[in-house]
Design a protein around this motif. Sequence first.
Motif, PDB file in Angstrom:
ATOM      1  N   LEU A  28       0.830  -1.194   0.000  1.00 19.67           N
ATOM      2  CA  LEU A  28       0.000   0.000   0.000  1.00 19.67           C
ATOM      3  C   LEU A  28       0.875   1.258   0.000  1.00 19.67           C
ATOM      4  O   LEU A  28       0.576   2.239  -0.682  1.00 19.67           O
ATOM      5  CB  LEU A  28      -0.920  -0.005   1.219  1.00 19.67           C
ATOM      6  N   GLY A  29       1.976   1.180   0.749  1.00 16.52           N
ATOM      7  CA  GLY A  29       2.898   2.310   0.810  1.00 16.52           C
ATOM      8  C   GLY A  29       3.466   2.645  -0.567  1.00 16.52           C
ATOM      9  O   GLY A  29       3.552   3.821  -0.947  1.00 16.52           O
ATOM     10  N   THR A 217     -10.319  -3.773  10.922  1.00 14.93           N
ATOM     11  CA  THR A 217     -10.980  -2.934   9.920  1.00 14.93           C
ATOM     12  C   THR A 217     -10.614  -3.302   8.480  1.00 14.93           C
ATOM     13  O   THR A 217     -11.308  -2.902   7.552  1.00 14.93           O
ATOM     14  CB  THR A 217     -10.593  -1.453  10.122  1.00 14.93           C
ATOM     15  N   GLY A 218      -9.537  -4.058   8.310  1.00 18.84           N
ATOM     16  CA  GLY A 218      -9.105  -4.373   6.953  1.00 18.84           C
ATOM     17  C   GLY A 218      -8.416  -3.192   6.282  1.00 18.84           C
ATOM     18  O   GLY A 218      -8.368  -3.090   5.071  1.00 18.84           O
ATOM     19  N   LEU A 223      -1.963   2.931   7.001  1.00 19.76           N
ATOM     20  CA  LEU A 223      -2.951   4.001   6.859  1.00 19.76           C
ATOM     21  C   LEU A 223      -3.269   4.667   8.193  1.00 19.76           C
ATOM     22  O   LEU A 223      -3.980   5.669   8.242  1.00 19.76           O
ATOM     23  CB  LEU A 223      -4.246   3.437   6.254  1.00 19.76           C
ATOM     24  N   ASP A 224      -2.751   4.081   9.272  1.00 18.48           N
ATOM     25  CA  ASP A 224      -3.031   4.587  10.614  1.00 18.48           C
ATOM     26  C   ASP A 224      -1.912   5.550  11.013  1.00 18.48           C
ATOM     27  O   ASP A 224      -0.801   5.145  11.333  1.00 18.48           O
ATOM     28  CB  ASP A 224      -3.093   3.377  11.568  1.00 18.48           C
ATOM     29  N   ASN A 225      -2.198   6.841  10.986  1.00 16.71           N
ATOM     30  CA  ASN A 225      -1.099   7.786  11.215  1.00 16.71           C
ATOM     31  C   ASN A 225      -0.685   7.901  12.683  1.00 16.71           C
ATOM     32  O   ASN A 225       0.249   8.602  13.018  1.00 16.71           O
ATOM     33  CB  ASN A 225      -1.388   9.156  10.584  1.00 16.71           C
ATOM     34  N   LYS A 231       4.373   3.844  10.397  1.00 21.06           N
ATOM     35  CA  LYS A 231       5.440   4.754   9.969  1.00 21.06           C
ATOM     36  C   LYS A 231       6.654   3.949   9.491  1.00 21.06           C
ATOM     37  O   LYS A 231       7.278   4.268   8.473  1.00 21.06           O
ATOM     38  CB  LYS A 231       5.824   5.630  11.173  1.00 21.06           C
ATOM     39  N   ALA A 232       6.964   2.895  10.234  1.00 18.86           N
ATOM     40  CA  ALA A 232       8.111   2.055   9.874  1.00 18.86           C
ATOM     41  C   ALA A 232       7.895   1.399   8.513  1.00 18.86           C
ATOM     42  O   ALA A 232       8.813   1.343   7.681  1.00 18.86           O
ATOM     43  CB  ALA A 232       8.346   0.991  10.946  1.00 18.86           C
TER      44      ALA A 232
END
Lengths: 266, 88
Positions: A28-29, A217-218, A223-225, A231-232
């Motif tokens: 996703l990143g 949540t899938g 996506l969770d800031n 972040k890693a």
Amino acid sequence: MTHKSIAITVTSGKGGVGKSTTVASVGLGLAQLGYSVCLVDTDIGLRKLDLMLGLENRIVYDLVDVIEGVSKLRQSLVRHKEYPKLALLPAAQTRYKEEVAPEQIKQLVDDLKREFEFVLLDSPAGIEGGFRNAIAAADRAILVVNPEIPSVRDSDRVIGLLESANLKQIDLVVNRVQPGMVRDGDMLSVERVQNHLAINLLGIVPEDKRIIRSSNTGEPVILDNKSMAGKAFSNIARRLTGEEVPFLELEAATLITRIKRLFHIA
Amino acid sequence: MAFLDMFGKQKEIPTATRADDRLSLVLSYQRANIDEEKLKLFQGRLIELCDEFGYDVVGQVEVVPQSHERTTIINASIPVRVKKDTLL
Ligand SMILES: Nc1ncnc2c1ncn2[C@@H]1O[C@H](COP(=O)(O)OP(=O)(O)OP(=O)(O)O)[C@@H](O)[C@H]1O
Ligand SMILES: [Mg+2]
């Protein structure tokens, strides 16, 4: 884009260390960075990437269907709604790993590389058939390891197997690091793990409870800031594109150190 | 004292260094594809070899595989003395 397409297998030997978590978030990143990415779930019979990406209800065809000619490759890919640059080729759920041969996966991945800049292969646990399938097609590998003896020992065997399969570029991701425990001398440090395995360090991912929220949540944790693990993973994605990104200061995450800093005692 | 210990945290010895040492050994054995049985045979052959070259083994032969980067180095320590008859 001038980027040469590349297939990366994410592997580990020992199961449950965070391969699928890594594939989902790093994939996703890369899509967030604007690259076209296809994730291939080679864990036939035990698929999970679809759940991690919230795509479980949109699967019509799977990897085995493509290999058997039941469906075309393109119609079997599931696109991410929010990030359409990201596609998933799901694993078959009701089949066996032995039904697929390494050459067939190689052919499939070569086809995908014509369309996508990054192909990430999620390997099953173990070093049997499924493992060979996942490495046959790869240009490079990411080895996910936890800072514990069994995981490091298995990883070392996997490095040997990858090298004898002529996969030379192997990068290390140390997952589930608990900085507090490392500080107290009760967890192998990343440096120690890296010294033992003697391969290039690509990323350090902390233990993070928020990963459970993301699996509920899938939505991959990237996506969770609020998530340090997210972040890693984002840093790992950037490093894969060639960018130089410093490693996270994990210590800053612990509340105790933050309080100590407040009082100038750490 | 025991009463006070209830408040102070019992100091435990950190375990990561032990993990590190155990890993070193485990990995060097695994990489060299070696086990105790094989090491014994190895030691036996080294003693024979010394004999052939005119040495008496006068102490414990030690064979220790060690890992450096991804290469294994087999360290053998063999205390010997030159055989009497070869000196003559
Ligand atoms: N950094 C982390 N912090 C907390 N939990 C994590 C972390 N990484 C992974 N996990 C959890 O560990 C479990 C295993 O992760 P995951 O499914 O990604 O491993 P895997 O290597 O793909 O497993 P398998 O070998 O079964 O395919 C999951 O429940 C996941 O939420
Ligand atoms: Mg998995």
